[in-house]
Scaffold this active site. Structure first.
Site, PDB file in Angstrom:
ATOM      1  N   ASP A   1      50.256 138.829 173.802  1.00  0.00           N
ATOM      2  CA  ASP A   1      48.912 139.418 173.724  1.00  0.00           C
ATOM      3  C   ASP A   1      48.941 140.789 173.049  1.00  0.00           C
ATOM      4  O   ASP A   1      49.947 141.500 173.099  1.00  0.00           O
ATOM      5  CB  ASP A   1      48.334 139.530 175.148  1.00  0.00           C
ATOM      6  CG  ASP A   1      46.838 139.758 175.111  1.00  0.00           C
ATOM      7  OD1 ASP A   1      46.190 139.386 174.102  1.00  0.00           O
ATOM      8  OD2 ASP A   1      46.304 140.322 176.086  1.00  0.00           O
ATOM      9  N   GLY A   2      47.803 141.138 172.467  1.00  0.00           N
ATOM     10  CA  GLY A   2      47.647 142.480 171.885  1.00  0.00           C
ATOM     11  C   GLY A   2      47.588 142.495 170.368  1.00  0.00           C
ATOM     12  O   GLY A   2      47.550 143.573 169.764  1.00  0.00           O
ATOM     13  N   ASN A   3      47.548 141.322 169.743  1.00  0.00           N
ATOM     14  CA  ASN A   3      47.513 141.270 168.269  1.00  0.00           C
ATOM     15  C   ASN A   3      46.282 141.984 167.710  1.00  0.00           C
ATOM     16  O   ASN A   3      46.375 142.772 166.761  1.00  0.00           O
ATOM     17  CB  ASN A   3      47.442 139.814 167.780  1.00  0.00           C
ATOM     18  CG  ASN A   3      48.689 139.034 168.096  1.00  0.00           C
ATOM     19  OD1 ASN A   3      49.678 139.601 168.558  1.00  0.00           O
ATOM     20  ND2 ASN A   3      48.660 137.728 167.855  1.00  0.00           N
TER      21      ASN A   3
ATOM     22  N   ARG B   1      44.157 144.194 169.071  1.00  0.00           N
ATOM     23  CA  ARG B   1      44.090 145.647 169.293  1.00  0.00           C
ATOM     24  C   ARG B   1      45.116 146.366 168.416  1.00  0.00           C
ATOM     25  O   ARG B   1      44.860 147.451 167.909  1.00  0.00           O
ATOM     26  CB  ARG B   1      44.326 145.959 170.782  1.00  0.00           C
ATOM     27  CG  ARG B   1      43.070 145.729 171.626  1.00  0.00           C
ATOM     28  CD  ARG B   1      43.368 145.701 173.086  1.00  0.00           C
ATOM     29  NE  ARG B   1      44.051 144.459 173.458  1.00  0.00           N
ATOM     30  CZ  ARG B   1      44.754 144.303 174.562  1.00  0.00           C
ATOM     31  NH1 ARG B   1      44.912 145.312 175.395  1.00  0.00           N
ATOM     32  NH2 ARG B   1      45.326 143.143 174.831  1.00  0.00           N
TER      33      ARG B   1
ATOM     34  N   HIS C   1      47.464 138.798 163.877  1.00  0.00           N
ATOM     35  CA  HIS C   1      48.046 137.486 164.197  1.00  0.00           C
ATOM     36  C   HIS C   1      49.231 137.180 163.291  1.00  0.00           C
ATOM     37  O   HIS C   1      50.218 136.586 163.718  1.00  0.00           O
ATOM     38  CB  HIS C   1      46.976 136.397 164.104  1.00  0.00           C
ATOM     39  CG  HIS C   1      45.860 136.608 165.095  1.00  0.00           C
ATOM     40  ND1 HIS C   1      46.094 136.888 166.417  1.00  0.00           N
ATOM     41  CD2 HIS C   1      44.498 136.624 164.950  1.00  0.00           C
ATOM     42  CE1 HIS C   1      44.941 137.049 167.060  1.00  0.00           C
ATOM     43  NE2 HIS C   1      43.956 136.898 166.177  1.00  0.00           N
TER      44      HIS C   1
ATOM     45  N   THR D   1      42.825 127.386 175.659  1.00  0.00           N
ATOM     46  CA  THR D   1      41.583 126.600 175.580  1.00  0.00           C
ATOM     47  C   THR D   1      40.362 127.518 175.682  1.00  0.00           C
ATOM     48  O   THR D   1      39.264 127.131 175.293  1.00  0.00           O
ATOM     49  CB  THR D   1      41.538 125.545 176.715  1.00  0.00           C
ATOM     50  OG1 THR D   1      41.979 126.164 177.929  1.00  0.00           O
ATOM     51  CG2 THR D   1      42.445 124.364 176.428  1.00  0.00           C
TER      52      THR D   1
ATOM     53  N   LEU E   1      68.071 125.896 171.865  1.00  0.00           N
ATOM     54  CA  LEU E   1      66.891 126.507 172.487  1.00  0.00           C
ATOM     55  C   LEU E   1      65.717 125.550 172.343  1.00  0.00           C
ATOM     56  O   LEU E   1      65.514 124.971 171.270  1.00  0.00           O
ATOM     57  CB  LEU E   1      66.559 127.826 171.766  1.00  0.00           C
ATOM     58  CG  LEU E   1      65.220 128.488 172.139  1.00  0.00           C
ATOM     59  CD1 LEU E   1      65.285 129.078 173.550  1.00  0.00           C
ATOM     60  CD2 LEU E   1      64.856 129.588 171.139  1.00  0.00           C
TER      61      LEU E   1
ATOM     62  N   ARG F   1      54.170 139.334 179.857  1.00  0.00           N
ATOM     63  CA  ARG F   1      52.939 139.481 179.077  1.00  0.00           C
ATOM     64  C   ARG F   1      52.980 140.822 178.380  1.00  0.00           C
ATOM     65  O   ARG F   1      53.256 141.853 179.002  1.00  0.00           O
ATOM     66  CB  ARG F   1      51.701 139.413 179.974  1.00  0.00           C
ATOM     67  CG  ARG F   1      50.416 139.553 179.143  1.00  0.00           C
ATOM     68  CD  ARG F   1      49.159 139.341 179.962  1.00  0.00           C
ATOM     69  NE  ARG F   1      47.986 139.361 179.079  1.00  0.00           N
ATOM     70  CZ  ARG F   1      46.937 138.570 179.190  1.00  0.00           C
ATOM     71  NH1 ARG F   1      46.906 137.674 180.151  1.00  0.00           N
ATOM     72  NH2 ARG F   1      45.916 138.668 178.356  1.00  0.00           N
TER      73      ARG F   1
HETATM   74  C1  IPE Z   1      45.890 134.953 176.401  1.00  0.00           C
HETATM   75  O1  IPE Z   1      45.384 136.040 175.733  1.00  0.00           O
HETATM   76  C2  IPE Z   1      46.035 133.823 175.446  1.00  0.00           C
HETATM   77  C3  IPE Z   1      47.029 134.004 174.406  1.00  0.00           C
HETATM   78  C4  IPE Z   1      47.847 135.009 174.292  1.00  0.00           C
HETATM   79  C5  IPE Z   1      47.114 132.947 173.466  1.00  0.00           C
HETATM   80  P1  IPE Z   1      43.841 136.369 175.747  1.00  0.00           P
HETATM   81  O2  IPE Z   1      43.708 137.620 174.961  1.00  0.00           O
HETATM   82  O3  IPE Z   1      43.038 135.229 175.299  1.00  0.00           O
HETATM   83  O4  IPE Z   1      43.592 136.608 177.291  1.00  0.00           O
HETATM   84  P2  IPE Z   1      42.380 137.311 178.025  1.00  0.00           P
HETATM   85  O5  IPE Z   1      41.135 136.682 177.533  1.00  0.00           O
HETATM   86  O6  IPE Z   1      42.432 138.770 177.652  1.00  0.00           O
HETATM   87  O7  IPE Z   1      42.653 137.095 179.466  1.00  0.00           O
HETATM   88  C1  IPE Z   2      46.811 137.326 171.367  1.00  0.00           C
HETATM   89  O1  IPE Z   2      46.254 138.460 170.835  1.00  0.00           O
HETATM   90  C2  IPE Z   2      46.641 136.162 170.444  1.00  0.00           C
HETATM   91  C3  IPE Z   2      45.611 135.238 170.902  1.00  0.00           C
HETATM   92  C4  IPE Z   2      44.946 135.344 172.001  1.00  0.00           C
HETATM   93  C5  IPE Z   2      45.328 134.110 170.060  1.00  0.00           C
HETATM   94  P1  IPE Z   2      44.732 138.788 171.000  1.00  0.00           P
HETATM   95  O2  IPE Z   2      44.000 138.260 169.813  1.00  0.00           O
HETATM   96  O3  IPE Z   2      44.190 138.372 172.293  1.00  0.00           O
HETATM   97  O4  IPE Z   2      44.785 140.354 170.914  1.00  0.00           O
HETATM   98  P2  IPE Z   2      43.939 141.369 171.773  1.00  0.00           P
HETATM   99  O5  IPE Z   2      44.174 141.048 173.201  1.00  0.00           O
HETATM  100  O6  IPE Z   2      42.511 141.180 171.372  1.00  0.00           O
HETATM  101  O7  IPE Z   2      44.483 142.684 171.367  1.00  0.00           O
HETATM  102 MG    MG Z   3      44.091 139.286 174.120  1.00  0.00          MG
END
Ligand code: IPE
Ligand code: IPE
Ligand code: MG
Length: 633
Positions: free
Chosen positions: A398-400, A402, A415, A444, A509, A566
């Protein structure tokens, strides 16, 4: 007297089984096979060492467990282990359940301190047999303990189709896989028109033969292993049978049963495309069964008192040419080990030796893989003892978005950078010897995002996967996909399925990509499939265990998550692997995913190694800590 002396050490050597404790387990299985499965043991000797040892583990483990369950090793079963009156023996059932749940726990760990379990786990992992297969095995034992009673032939055959046939088909699929033919029982059945029914019929023939041969043992336990309908047809009553009265009606019963079993056996189809030596082994197997049936039918009255032996002369007349033919066929068409241990418990486990052997013998079957590329900084992975390593790390990447926004970039750039981070982490996972890495790439719930971001993600996810699996010489990484097809573009599905297909022989792996994955969706779909199977009577609702349920998940073989990581600063799991991660250690990093590299993975694994996992029990305090006392940072 019965079989040639087996230079067991050489067989194990050639099967890649070098570890002493593991050999001890295989030896116990071999002895149990020889003692209780005369035909199975004789046929195993027609097979090359890796298949031979697998046969011993599968057949012998079941028999050894049966013995364990039989042995009066507690105070619960006063009197004889054979019981009386045909009722369920709760002590025996309890011991069996204890063994099975111990086995389930060991299988999750990929190793066992019990030699027989360790041999069985080794075979399961070496041949990639799904856990559901074992539950079919165990179900048979459970039913034995309960003493099966059938009213009609239809019920008798239905039981066989649920319990015995899947077992025989799975074992048969080992042989077919060895022969370079399809590995799945479904495919065996699908390969020949009408084959599903024909296989079922053949297995019914084997089991009816065994019912006759084992009659005296069953009667000793107060159990009649035949449908009531069969007795009624000829006017045999249960009481006469249990009193072992050799009436004319009983002789007629044996004649009819033998005719029925013979007709079923004679309809045995051999799959048309087959390694000749596998054909020899299967042919010998059914021929030996016909011989067994003949010796049973020749002296009906004796069946009431003892198990008929296979006549030695006829047995040798069958086996000697089969041995010569099998040796010739294996010599002409050497054993092409197509399977490999996909999932050894740890890098230094005995399975590693099996993999070395597999690489030696199976190299021609696989595109050579390359080792991971070192990190540009020159950083090396920490050296951790095997038992401190997690088997399965799962990451919410997560965090791509932002990360990109903080740089004034479009989210799609985040991404793409995220895909680079994943590739580096995969190299690091290989370097540290991790066996399972599962990553959350698209949930999903992510369909709620704007169309342009969905478009970018549906491009970046398959593109990142192609870079990982297609660019340059391949890494030793097997890709799996967990998720649902619904709404995914066809090219994304195709890339995922193709990656699964092209990497299926890789072993170091397993990278499970969670794409269009939702934990509740996975569990709901599993429950729906299970309900369908229950309605269709393919599964007994009373026998649904956690393990049986897990067979219905997207990737049934996915082990429990040890460490769930995470990135991106949020502390939630967002519908990720709820079934598999119930006992995972959780770790949350503030670093956004695109800034993560393999060193973060290694650091997370080191943190994991310092955690104390208790699974609801009491802490295991290492001796040196308990004497020096706990220290607070
Ligand atoms: C969780 O991240 C899903 C993935 C990393 C693919 P999200 O960014 O979708 O999660 P929430 O919505 O902040 O909980
Ligand atoms: C995780 O990064 C990738 C996916 C959920 C597909 P996000 O796109 O959720 O990045 P943030 O959480 O908005 O930074
Ligand atoms: Mg996210």
């Amino acid at each position: 007297m019965r079989s040639p002396a087996v230079p067991a050490a050489r067989v194990y050597q050639r099967s890649g089984i070098h570890d002493v404790a593991l050999r001890r387990g295989y030896e116990a299985c071999r002895r149990a096979t020889r003692a209780t499965g005369e035909i199975e043991y004789a046929v195993s000797l027609l097979l090359p060492p890796p298949l031979r040892t697998a046969t011993w583990a599968l057949y012998g483990a079941v028999r050894a467990v049966d013995d364990l369950a039989d042995a009066s090793c507690g105070t619960e079963t006063p009197g004889s282990s054979s019981g009386s009156g045909g009722g369920t023996d709760p002590g025996r059932a309890g011991r069996l359940e204890a063994w099975i749940s111990g086995f389930d726990a060991d299988l999750r760990d990929g190793r066992s301190s019990d030699p027989v379990r360790q041999a069985l786990i080794h075979t399961m992992l070496t041949w990639n047999l799904p856990p559901g297969f074992l539950h079919t095995l165990f179900e048979e034992l459970r039913q034995d303990v309960q003493g099966r009673q059938f009213t009609t032939w239809q019920e008798w055959r239905h039981y066989n189709s649920l319990v015995n046939t899947p077992l025989v088909l799975r074992a048969g699929s080992l042989l077919l896989r060895a022969a370079g033919v399809s590995a799945e029982p479904e495919a065996i059945a699908a390969g020949v028109p009408g084959a599903a029914v024909a296989w079922q019929t053949a297995v019914d023939g084997l089991y009816l033969t065994d019912a006759l041969v084992d009659l005296s043992d069953d009667l000793a336990r107060g159990h009649v292993p035949l449908p009531q309908e069969a007795l009624d047809e000829v006017g045999v009553c249960q009481a006469d049978l249990l009193a072992r009265r050799a009436t004319p009606a009983f002789e007629e019963l044996v004649r009819r049963l033998a005719d029925r079993a013979r007709a079923w056996l004679d309809r045995t189809p051999l799959p048309p495309v087959m390694h000749p030596a596998v054909g020899v082994a299967l042919g010998a197997y059914t021929d030996l069964y016909r011989l067994r049936l003949k010796s049973a039918a020749d002296d009906p009255a004796a069946l009431l008192h003892r198990r008929p032996a296979l006549p030695r002369g006829a047995r040798l007349r069958l086996l000697l040419p089969a041995r010569a033919k099998a040796a010739l066929a294996w010599g002409l068409f050497p054993f092409p080990i197509r399977s490999c241990p996909p999932d050894p418990a740890s890098a230094d486990a005995p399975e590693a030796a099996g993999r070395a052997e597999e690489r030696r013998t199976g190299a021609a079957q696989r595109r050579p893989t390359v080792p991971p590329t070192p990190h540009p900084s020159g950083a090396r992975p920490p050296q951790l003892p095997a038992e401190a390593m997690p088997r399965h790390v799962a990451i919410v990447m997560d965090g791509n978005g932002r990360w990109a926004a903080a740089r004034g970039l479009p989210r799609s750039d985040g991404h793409r950078a995220g895909a680079d981070a994943l590739i580096d982490v995969v190299h690091g996972a290989l370097e540290i010897g991790l066996k399972h890495l599962t990553v959350y790439a698209f949930s999903t719930e992510n369909w709620k995002r704007p169309a342009d971001e969905l478009h970018a993600l549906m491009h970046e996810i398959p593109e990142g996967l192609r870079r990982l699996t297609d660019d340059g010489p391949p890494l030793d990484v097997r890709v799996r996909w967990a998720g649902v097809r619904s709404r995914l573009p066809a090219d994304v599905i195709e890339t995922l399925v193709e990656a699964e297909r092209t990497t299926r022989d890789r072993t170091a792996l397993t990278l499970t990509m969670c794409v269009n994955y939702g934990g509740r969706c996975e569990i709901t779909a599993a429950a729906a499939k299970l309900a369908q199977d229950a309605v269709a009577r393919r599964i007994d609702p009373g026998s649904v265990s956690e393990h049986a349920f897990a067979r219905y998940l997207h990737v049934p073989e996915l082990p429990d998550v040890d460490l769930l990581l995470r990135t991106g600063g949020d502390q939630r799991t967002s519908n990720f692997l709820p079934w598999q991660a119930t006992y995972a250690e959780l770790l949350f990093l503030d670093t956004p995913w695109p800034e993560v590299d393999r060193r973060d993975l290694w650091e997370a694994i080191e943190q994991y190694a310092r955690r104390s996992r208790r699974y609801g029990s009491l802490p295991r305090i290492p001796a040196q800590l308990s004497t020096t006392g706990p220290s607070k940072p």
